[in-house]
Design a protein around this motif. Structure first.
Motif, mmCIF file in Angstrom:
data_model
loop_
_atom_site.group_PDB
_atom_site.id
_atom_site.type_symbol
_atom_site.label_atom_id
_atom_site.label_comp_id
_atom_site.label_asym_id
_atom_site.label_seq_id
_atom_site.Cartn_x
_atom_site.Cartn_y
_atom_site.Cartn_z
ATOM 1 N N MET A 1 0.851 -1.200 0.000
ATOM 2 C CA MET A 1 0.000 0.000 0.000
ATOM 3 C C MET A 1 0.885 1.248 0.000
ATOM 4 O O MET A 1 1.820 1.360 0.773
ATOM 5 C CB MET A 1 -0.888 0.008 1.245
ATOM 6 N N SER A 2 0.628 2.193 -0.874
ATOM 7 C CA SER A 2 1.443 3.397 -0.938
ATOM 8 C C SER A 2 1.132 4.326 0.217
ATOM 9 O O SER A 2 0.039 4.317 0.778
ATOM 10 C CB SER A 2 1.182 4.123 -2.272
ATOM 11 N N ASP A 3 2.126 5.126 0.563
ATOM 12 C CA ASP A 3 1.964 6.092 1.642
ATOM 13 C C ASP A 3 1.212 7.297 1.108
ATOM 14 O O ASP A 3 1.677 7.958 0.174
ATOM 15 C CB ASP A 3 3.350 6.503 2.159
ATOM 16 N N PRO A 4 0.032 7.639 1.656
ATOM 17 C CA PRO A 4 -0.745 8.754 1.109
ATOM 18 C C PRO A 4 -0.055 10.092 1.252
ATOM 19 O O PRO A 4 -0.407 11.042 0.574
ATOM 20 C CB PRO A 4 -2.055 8.710 1.921
ATOM 21 N N LEU A 5 0.945 10.195 2.132
ATOM 22 C CA LEU A 5 1.656 11.467 2.270
ATOM 23 C C LEU A 5 2.717 11.656 1.203
ATOM 24 O O LEU A 5 3.155 12.774 0.946
ATOM 25 C CB LEU A 5 2.310 11.556 3.657
ATOM 26 N N THR A 6 3.184 10.579 0.589
ATOM 27 C CA THR A 6 4.272 10.694 -0.374
ATOM 28 C C THR A 6 3.843 10.394 -1.798
ATOM 29 O O THR A 6 4.687 10.332 -2.696
ATOM 30 C CB THR A 6 5.416 9.747 0.024
ATOM 31 N N SER A 7 2.568 10.177 -2.040
ATOM 32 C CA SER A 7 2.095 9.946 -3.400
ATOM 33 C C SER A 7 2.361 11.179 -4.249
ATOM 34 O O SER A 7 1.997 12.298 -3.876
ATOM 35 C CB SER A 7 0.584 9.637 -3.390
ATOM 36 N N LEU A 8 2.987 10.994 -5.391
ATOM 37 C CA LEU A 8 3.369 12.129 -6.222
ATOM 38 C C LEU A 8 2.206 12.637 -7.060
ATOM 39 O O LEU A 8 2.112 13.822 -7.330
ATOM 40 C CB LEU A 8 4.544 11.735 -7.125
ATOM 41 N N LEU A 182 3.406 22.473 7.382
ATOM 42 C CA LEU A 182 4.051 22.033 8.616
ATOM 43 C C LEU A 182 3.661 20.603 8.942
ATOM 44 O O LEU A 182 4.504 19.785 9.337
ATOM 45 C CB LEU A 182 3.664 22.960 9.767
ATOM 46 N N ALA A 183 2.392 20.274 8.768
ATOM 47 C CA ALA A 183 1.931 18.919 9.067
ATOM 48 C C ALA A 183 2.631 17.887 8.192
ATOM 49 O O ALA A 183 3.044 16.814 8.664
ATOM 50 C CB ALA A 183 0.420 18.827 8.886
ATOM 51 N N LEU A 184 2.798 18.193 6.913
ATOM 52 C CA LEU A 184 3.493 17.277 6.021
ATOM 53 C C LEU A 184 4.964 17.150 6.409
ATOM 54 O O LEU A 184 5.540 16.058 6.359
ATOM 55 C CB LEU A 184 3.364 17.748 4.575
ATOM 56 N N ARG A 185 5.559 18.255 6.811
ATOM 57 C CA ARG A 185 6.969 18.212 7.218
ATOM 58 C C ARG A 185 7.169 17.350 8.462
ATOM 59 O O ARG A 185 8.206 16.684 8.601
ATOM 60 C CB ARG A 185 7.475 19.632 7.458
ATOM 61 N N LEU A 186 6.180 17.331 9.324
ATOM 62 C CA LEU A 186 6.259 16.512 10.534
ATOM 63 C C LEU A 186 5.907 15.046 10.279
ATOM 64 O O LEU A 186 6.022 14.225 11.185
ATOM 65 C CB LEU A 186 5.326 17.077 11.610
ATOM 66 N N GLY A 187 5.460 14.735 9.070
ATOM 67 C CA GLY A 187 5.121 13.355 8.742
ATOM 68 C C GLY A 187 3.675 12.987 8.957
ATOM 69 O O GLY A 187 3.318 11.807 8.847
ATOM 70 N N GLY A 188 2.839 13.964 9.285
ATOM 71 C CA GLY A 188 1.430 13.672 9.485
ATOM 72 C C GLY A 188 1.179 12.867 10.749
ATOM 73 O O GLY A 188 1.973 12.875 11.696
ATOM 74 N N TRP A 202 -0.713 16.585 17.819
ATOM 75 C CA TRP A 202 -0.877 17.942 18.351
ATOM 76 C C TRP A 202 0.352 18.334 19.185
ATOM 77 O O TRP A 202 0.791 19.484 19.147
ATOM 78 C CB TRP A 202 -2.134 18.050 19.217
ATOM 79 N N TYR A 203 0.900 17.372 19.941
ATOM 80 C CA TYR A 203 2.118 17.674 20.710
ATOM 81 C C TYR A 203 3.272 18.021 19.778
ATOM 82 O O TYR A 203 4.025 18.972 20.036
ATOM 83 C CB TYR A 203 2.492 16.491 21.606
ATOM 84 N N ALA A 204 3.413 17.289 18.676
ATOM 85 C CA ALA A 204 4.471 17.605 17.712
ATOM 86 C C ALA A 204 4.278 19.009 17.143
ATOM 87 O O ALA A 204 5.252 19.756 16.964
ATOM 88 C CB ALA A 204 4.482 16.563 16.593
ATOM 89 N N LEU A 205 3.041 19.389 16.866
ATOM 90 C CA LEU A 205 2.777 20.749 16.393
ATOM 91 C C LEU A 205 3.192 21.774 17.443
ATOM 92 O O LEU A 205 3.809 22.808 17.121
ATOM 93 C CB LEU A 205 1.295 20.920 16.072
ATOM 94 N N ALA A 206 2.869 21.511 18.709
ATOM 95 C CA ALA A 206 3.207 22.456 19.778
ATOM 96 C C ALA A 206 4.708 22.636 19.906
ATOM 97 O O ALA A 206 5.178 23.737 20.237
ATOM 98 C CB ALA A 206 2.611 21.978 21.104
#
Length: 319
Positions: A1-8, A182-188, A202-206
């Motif tokens: 299954m492909s990663d939905p965050l990295t699909s080109l 920012l969310a994509l940079r953190l890996g979702g 949310w903690y990673a965002l903080a």
């Protein structure tokens, strides 16, 4: 299954009504086989007042024709509908909504939650560079209560500090808007975190920027039978405590004993709540219940919360 965050190449939507101008905010809805509640969610979006610069992206991880029908009939002018092939699972579907968003700011709204008509108009003025998230208060229950619109003038937003996550996240899921980049940079959202993936995110965002909480109730978080917590709460209890211990290490490096005390205190209170709610008594619950024997564990939660706020408040508030 492909990663939905990295699909080109994002797939073509299964259904779409699209405006030509990119929106400021994307409301992403990870749907799964609850069309009767999903219609309420869409209606609450259509009822937004004094703000129209948004789109809706629905990612359907289910298999009911009624879900698409609800999208086609909702009347929203800027909406895209995707069917996941194959199914992704809950957390990967959150990330799919994030990946497919066209707006620079994203709100993820579960198909059983709703927004009050002033949600977007309240949050929009606070969306600016350097902000990791803007949040509002949420009301919880089986059905959204009727609320009066907020006063024209409200108190200023308050920063929610990373150390405060030792207690809990700043607000339930539907009350948060955050920057897509920012969310994509953190890996979702991390699927390995299971039912606390939102808490960990949310903690990673903080840790990555300032989270502001507006003193306005503007979203509804549904609590009912058959939800994820009922199925996964022992694992959630264990993962939440491991996350709290990590927060304690990172936020109280010079006072490790104090940080661990906060972590154990709040996990103990979480265990007490689960013990009241569920009949099952697994080993993880019994271990967490021992935290109620900590020194000063008898203190009221409100006192401990105030102490945590005072020991880890923004520098601007300490002067």
């Amino acid at each position: 299954m492909s990663d939905p965050l990295t699909s080109l190449e994002p797939p073509a939507p299964d259904f779409a009504r699209i405006r030509s101008v990119a929106p400021l905010v994307t409301i992403g809805i990870p749907a799964y086989n609850r069309p009767h509640l999903f219609r309420e969610t869409l209606a609450s979006i259509a009822a937004q007042q004094n703000f129209a610069d948004f789109e809706v992206v629905v990612c359907d991880d289910g298999d009911l024709a009624e879900t698409r029908l609800a999208v086609e009939q909702c009347g929203l002018p800027n909406i895209r509908f995707y069917v996941n092939r194959p199914h992704l699972g809950a957390i990967a579907n959150w990330n799919r909504c994030l990946q497919l968003a066209a707006g620079p700011w994203v709100n993820l709204l579960h198909e059983d939650d709703t927004l009050y008509p002033w949600f977007l108009a309240t949050i929009a003025p606070h969306l600016r560079a350097g902000i990791a998230a803007v949040a509002v208060h949420c009301v919880q229950g089986n059905r959204p209560p009727t609320l009066a619109p907020p006063a024209a003038r409200t108190r200023a937003p308050r920063a929610y500090m990373p150390a405060w996550f030792l207690k809990s996240a700043m607000t339930p899921f539907p009350g948060v808007v955050f920057p897509r980049e920012l969310a994509l940079r953190l890996g979702g959202f991390d699927p390995r975190q299971g039912g606390i993936a939102d808490f960990a995110f949310w903690y990673a965002l903080a840790c990555a920027g300032r989270i502001e909480v507006l003193p306005v109730t503007a979203a509804f978080y549904r609590v009912g039978d058959g939800q994820w917590t009922e199925r996964e709460w022992p694992a959630m209890l264990r993962r939440a405590h491991l996350l709290r211990l990590r927060i304690a290490r990172e936020q109280f490096p010079d006072r490790p004993r104090l940080g661990r005390w906060f972590a154990r205190f709040y996990t103990g209170r979480m265990a007490r709540a689960y013990a009241r709610r569920f009949a099952e008594k697994p080993a993880v619950l019994l271990r967490a219940a021992r935290f109620q024997r900590l020194p000063f564990a008898w203190l009221p939660s409100g006192w401990v919360w105030k102490f945590l706020q005072l020991t880890a408040r923004p520098a601007s508030e300490k002067r």
